[in-house]
Design a protein around this motif. Structure first.
Motif, short mmCIF file in Angstrom:
data_model
loop_
_atom_site.label_atom_id
_atom_site.label_comp_id
_atom_site.label_asym_id
_atom_site.label_seq_id
_atom_site.Cartn_x
_atom_site.Cartn_y
_atom_site.Cartn_z
N ILE A 7 0.86 -1.19 0.00
CA ILE A 7 0.00 0.00 0.00
C ILE A 7 0.89 1.24 0.00
CG2 ILE A 7 -1.73 1.30 1.29
CD1 ILE A 7 -2.68 -1.38 2.44
N GLY A 8 0.78 2.00 -1.06
CA GLY A 8 1.65 3.15 -1.26
C GLY A 8 2.76 2.77 -2.22
N CYS A 9 2.63 3.17 -3.48
CA CYS A 9 3.55 2.70 -4.51
C CYS A 9 4.36 3.84 -5.13
CB CYS A 9 2.78 1.93 -5.58
SG CYS A 9 2.00 0.44 -4.93
N GLY A 10 4.84 4.70 -4.25
CA GLY A 10 5.81 5.70 -4.68
C GLY A 10 7.15 5.03 -4.89
N ASN A 11 8.23 5.76 -4.65
CA ASN A 11 9.56 5.21 -4.92
C ASN A 11 9.85 3.93 -4.14
OD1 ASN A 11 10.11 7.30 -6.69
ND2 ASN A 11 11.12 8.56 -5.15
N ILE A 28 1.32 -10.33 -6.05
CA ILE A 28 1.38 -9.01 -5.44
C ILE A 28 0.16 -8.19 -5.79
CG2 ILE A 28 2.73 -6.88 -5.27
CD1 ILE A 28 5.14 -8.60 -6.30
N THR A 29 -0.43 -7.59 -4.75
CA THR A 29 -1.45 -6.57 -4.93
C THR A 29 -0.84 -5.22 -4.61
OG1 THR A 29 -3.31 -8.02 -4.40
CG2 THR A 29 -3.65 -5.66 -4.10
N ALA A 30 -0.90 -4.30 -5.56
CA ALA A 30 -0.38 -2.95 -5.35
C ALA A 30 -1.55 -1.99 -5.20
CB ALA A 30 0.50 -2.53 -6.52
N CYS A 31 -1.48 -1.14 -4.18
CA CYS A 31 -2.57 -0.21 -3.90
C CYS A 31 -2.01 1.21 -3.79
CB CYS A 31 -3.26 -0.61 -2.60
SG CYS A 31 -4.60 0.48 -2.09
N ASP A 32 -2.65 2.14 -4.51
CA ASP A 32 -2.25 3.53 -4.44
C ASP A 32 -3.42 4.39 -4.90
OD1 ASP A 32 0.71 4.99 -4.23
OD2 ASP A 32 -0.74 6.16 -5.38
N VAL A 33 -3.45 5.64 -4.47
CA VAL A 33 -4.53 6.53 -4.90
C VAL A 33 -4.28 7.07 -6.30
CG1 VAL A 33 -5.14 7.22 -2.55
CG2 VAL A 33 -3.39 8.52 -3.80
N VAL A 63 2.76 -1.33 4.49
CA VAL A 63 2.24 0.04 4.43
C VAL A 63 3.42 0.95 4.18
CG1 VAL A 63 1.07 1.88 5.66
CG2 VAL A 63 0.28 -0.48 5.91
N VAL A 64 3.44 1.55 2.98
CA VAL A 64 4.60 2.31 2.53
C VAL A 64 4.14 3.72 2.15
CG1 VAL A 64 6.67 2.17 1.10
CG2 VAL A 64 5.36 0.10 1.56
N VAL A 65 3.56 4.41 3.13
CA VAL A 65 3.08 5.77 2.92
C VAL A 65 3.84 6.71 3.85
CG1 VAL A 65 0.79 4.97 2.22
CG2 VAL A 65 1.21 5.53 4.63
N LYS A 66 3.62 7.99 3.71
CA LYS A 66 4.33 8.97 4.54
C LYS A 66 4.03 8.72 6.01
CE LYS A 66 4.45 12.59 1.01
NZ LYS A 66 4.04 13.97 0.62
N PRO A 67 5.02 8.99 6.87
CA PRO A 67 4.84 8.73 8.30
C PRO A 67 3.58 9.35 8.90
CG PRO A 67 7.13 9.19 7.86
CD PRO A 67 6.40 9.46 6.57
N ILE A 86 3.51 -4.81 7.87
CA ILE A 86 4.90 -4.36 7.86
C ILE A 86 4.91 -2.86 7.56
CG2 ILE A 86 7.18 -4.63 6.84
CD1 ILE A 86 6.43 -7.45 6.02
N SER A 87 5.41 -2.09 8.52
CA SER A 87 5.46 -0.63 8.37
C SER A 87 6.89 -0.19 8.13
CB SER A 87 4.94 0.04 9.64
OG SER A 87 5.26 1.42 9.63
N ILE A 88 7.07 0.73 7.18
CA ILE A 88 8.41 1.29 6.94
C ILE A 88 8.47 2.76 7.38
CG2 ILE A 88 8.63 -0.24 4.93
CD1 ILE A 88 8.77 2.63 3.39
N ALA A 89 7.47 3.22 8.08
CA ALA A 89 7.36 4.65 8.40
C ALA A 89 8.45 5.10 9.37
CB ALA A 89 5.99 4.95 8.99
#
Length: 258
Positions: A7-11, A28-33, A63-67, A86-89
């Motif tokens: 979730i969140g497919c920026g860089n 893989i399921t990719a989710c982004d707005v 979850v790969v979105v802004k903190p 799994i959070s990368i924030a």
């Protein structure tokens, strides 16, 4: 390996999608707005979607979105206790997310080299599972650390690629200034960094010993090392890492005070 959602497919999210896809063992399921972002990585995915509920169906959800958006996204996902988040924030503690989901929460600090399977990552040892470890090994290498060390990891391996690019750029420019074509200087400089890094990983020698191995008495390398040792290049790099670490700490205080 199983089904994974990103979730969140920026860089960074796109790098994870590409890295996981290249193994051929994940769906893989990719989710982004942003539909355009999804279109760019569609070839690497089984499903692309703008719907959080669809992404929430996977056993493992990145979850790969802004903190500042992470906690709200996690709460909206409504994951169950048999799923893993799994959070990368940067700066968002595991406890903040655990309060908003029933899923097992794993905190990760990866970097963009996941796209080529060369990621360097740090993962919170307290919550790491064998399933997540196997997944991370498909996109690079990782170390298990205490969550209190996540701020410095964010600076070293999360921000670190930009610092390395900076120094590669300087070496490329030196080659160009000396008469090499930019293409040739780029290959030589980048491969030199790659080879040196691999040597560090494979050797038991200290950094100082590895430097000495390249230096011959009265030779070219020792002349250049004299310039570096008289400079503050090492201090500047350490200051850059420290600045990134401080920013991670500031982000954490902002989240904890919300």
């Amino acid at each position: 390996m199983g089904h994974v959602s990103v979730i969140g497919c920026g860089n960074m999210g796109s790098a994870l999608v590409r890295g996981l896809s290249r193994t051929g063992t994940h769906t893989i399921t990719a989710c982004d707005v942003d539909q355009q972002v999804l279109d760019e990585i569609e070839v690497h995915c089984e499903t692309t979607t703008t719907d959080l509920a669809t992404a929430a169906e996977s056993p493992i959800v990145f979850v790969v979105v802004k903190p500042d958006l992470t906690a709200a996204i996690v709460e909206d996902l409504d994951l169950s206790s048999d799923q893993t988040l799994i959070s990368i924030a940067a700066g968002v503690p595991t406890t903040v997310l655990e309060a908003r989901t029933d899923a097992d929460v794993v905190r990760l600090m990866p970097n963009l080299a996941a796209a080529t399977g060369d990621m360097a990552a740090a993962v919170s040892a307290e919550t790491l599972t064998d399933e997540v470890a196997d997944l991370l090994e498909d996109v690079g290498v990782f170390v298990e650390i205490d969550e209190t060390e996540m701020h410095v990891s964010t600076a070293v391996n999360g921000s670190g690629p930009a610092f390395v690019y900076y120094f590669i750029g300087a070496m490329i420019q030196a080659g160009v200034d000396g008469g090499l074509s930019r293409d040739d200087a780029t290959v030589l400089a980048a491969q030199t960094f790659k080879g040196a890094a691999e040597t560090v990983l494979q050797s038991d020698a200290s950094i100082d010993d590895l430097i000495d191995d390249v230096c011959s008495p009265k030779g070219t390398t020792i002349e250049g090392m004299g310039v570096l040792r008289e400079s503050t290049a090492d201090e500047a790099l350490m200051a850059a890492v420290a600045a990134a670490e401080r920013r991670s700490e500031e982000l954490a205080r902002g989240v904890e005070h919300e």
